[in-house]
Design a protein around this motif. Structure first.
Motif, PDB file in Angstrom:
ATOM      1  N   GLU A 127     -27.598 -13.413 -28.187  1.00 24.66           N
ATOM      2  CA  GLU A 127     -27.561 -14.749 -28.767  1.00 24.66           C
ATOM      3  C   GLU A 127     -28.646 -14.915 -29.825  1.00 24.66           C
ATOM      4  OE1 GLU A 127     -28.306 -19.382 -27.332  1.00 24.66           O
ATOM      5  OE2 GLU A 127     -27.935 -17.846 -25.814  1.00 24.66           O
ATOM      6  N   GLU A 147     -17.105 -16.577 -32.188  1.00 22.11           N
ATOM      7  CA  GLU A 147     -17.596 -16.908 -30.852  1.00 22.11           C
ATOM      8  C   GLU A 147     -17.100 -15.899 -29.812  1.00 22.11           C
ATOM      9  OE1 GLU A 147     -16.670 -20.402 -27.723  1.00 22.11           O
ATOM     10  OE2 GLU A 147     -17.409 -21.105 -29.679  1.00 22.11           O
ATOM     11  N   GLU A 148     -15.836 -15.531 -29.900  1.00 23.01           N
ATOM     12  CA  GLU A 148     -15.271 -14.541 -28.975  1.00 23.01           C
ATOM     13  C   GLU A 148     -15.960 -13.183 -29.130  1.00 23.01           C
ATOM     14  OE1 GLU A 148     -11.084 -14.421 -29.810  1.00 23.01           O
ATOM     15  OE2 GLU A 148     -10.789 -16.483 -29.089  1.00 23.01           O
ATOM     16  N   GLU A 196     -19.911 -16.331 -22.263  1.00 27.00           N
ATOM     17  CA  GLU A 196     -19.265 -17.447 -22.946  1.00 27.00           C
ATOM     18  C   GLU A 196     -20.236 -18.587 -23.257  1.00 27.00           C
ATOM     19  OE1 GLU A 196     -15.635 -20.483 -22.032  1.00 27.00           O
ATOM     20  OE2 GLU A 196     -15.367 -18.395 -21.406  1.00 27.00           O
ATOM     21  N   ALA A 203     -22.523 -17.629 -26.128  1.00 30.88           N
ATOM     22  CA  ALA A 203     -21.776 -17.610 -27.385  1.00 30.88           C
ATOM     23  C   ALA A 203     -21.551 -19.032 -27.898  1.00 30.88           C
ATOM     24  CB  ALA A 203     -20.447 -16.883 -27.203  1.00 30.88           C
ATOM     25  N   LYS A 204     -21.184 -19.936 -27.015  1.00 30.05           N
ATOM     26  CA  LYS A 204     -20.981 -21.334 -27.416  1.00 30.05           C
ATOM     27  C   LYS A 204     -22.293 -21.946 -27.906  1.00 30.05           C
ATOM     28  CE  LYS A 204     -17.026 -22.490 -24.512  1.00 30.05           C
ATOM     29  NZ  LYS A 204     -16.075 -22.491 -25.590  1.00 30.05           N
ATOM     30  N   MET A 244     -23.107 -20.615 -31.392  1.00 27.30           N
ATOM     31  CA  MET A 244     -22.275 -21.206 -32.434  1.00 27.30           C
ATOM     32  C   MET A 244     -22.724 -22.631 -32.736  1.00 27.30           C
ATOM     33  SD  MET A 244     -20.427 -18.765 -33.427  1.00 27.30           S
ATOM     34  CE  MET A 244     -19.253 -19.560 -34.492  1.00 27.30           C
ATOM     35  N   LYS A 245     -23.062 -23.385 -31.716  1.00 30.91           N
ATOM     36  CA  LYS A 245     -23.569 -24.740 -31.928  1.00 30.91           C
ATOM     37  C   LYS A 245     -24.863 -24.681 -32.735  1.00 30.91           C
ATOM     38  CE  LYS A 245     -21.732 -26.706 -27.669  1.00 30.91           C
ATOM     39  NZ  LYS A 245     -22.085 -27.255 -26.348  1.00 30.91           N
TER      40      LYS A 245
END
Length: 156
Positions: free
Chosen positions: A79, A126-127, A135, A138-139, A142-143
């Motif tokens: 991340e 993201e994937e 997950e 990744a979320k 992205m945020k």
């Protein structure tokens, strides 16, 4: 007025897609407009609208072409490394295509009638990150990166 065949329409769409890509790469997302495409292609704006019913659909011309250009700039191993590589690529003037891709994604995602192609591009990133992290990481990443870009656009 004579109608064109499906084959001729497909050929013209390919040429228009190439024109969208060329303008995007040379001048950025903001330069891709109905007026510009009509002028370059030598047709009316309404003719361009027959191929791209909304300006969001210009993104379809970029599908599968720009992501391979920006992926090598991103580090998907964690991340933190993803966020860092994103910010570095966004700030680096040599990587203007990266900045334009990000700004196109944000622009299209925030518009009414969001293009599924733009949203899909963000979800694909993201994937890809989730494969090396999880997950929730990744979320969160992205945020962070999209929030960072919006913040920088507001105060630059």
């Amino acid at each position: 007025m004579a109608r064109i065949s499906a084959e001729e329409r497909a050929k013209k769409k390919l040429i228009l897609d190439g024109l969208v890509l060329s303008i995007f790469l040379e001048e950025g997302w903001g330069a891709v407009t109905y007026d510009r495409l009509a002028k370059e292609f030598g047709v009316s704006k309404s003719s361009i609208q027959n191929y791209y019913p909304s300006s969001i659909m210009f993104a379809t011309a970029l599908q599968g072409k720009v992501l391979p250009m920006v992926l090598p700039l991103l580090n998907f191993s964690s991340e933190e490394k993803f966020v860092s590589s994103w910010i570095c690529a966004y700030e680096d003037e040599q990587h203007h295509v990266f900045r334009e891709v990000v700004e196109m994604l944000i622009d299209n995602i925030l518009k009414d009638g969001t293009s599924p192609y733009s949203r899909g591009g963000a979800l694909k990133l993201e994937e890809m990150l989730a494969k090396n992290t999880d997950e929730s990481s990744a979320k969160r990443a992205m945020k962070t990166v999209f929030g960072e870009v919006i913040y920088r656009k507001m105060f630059s």
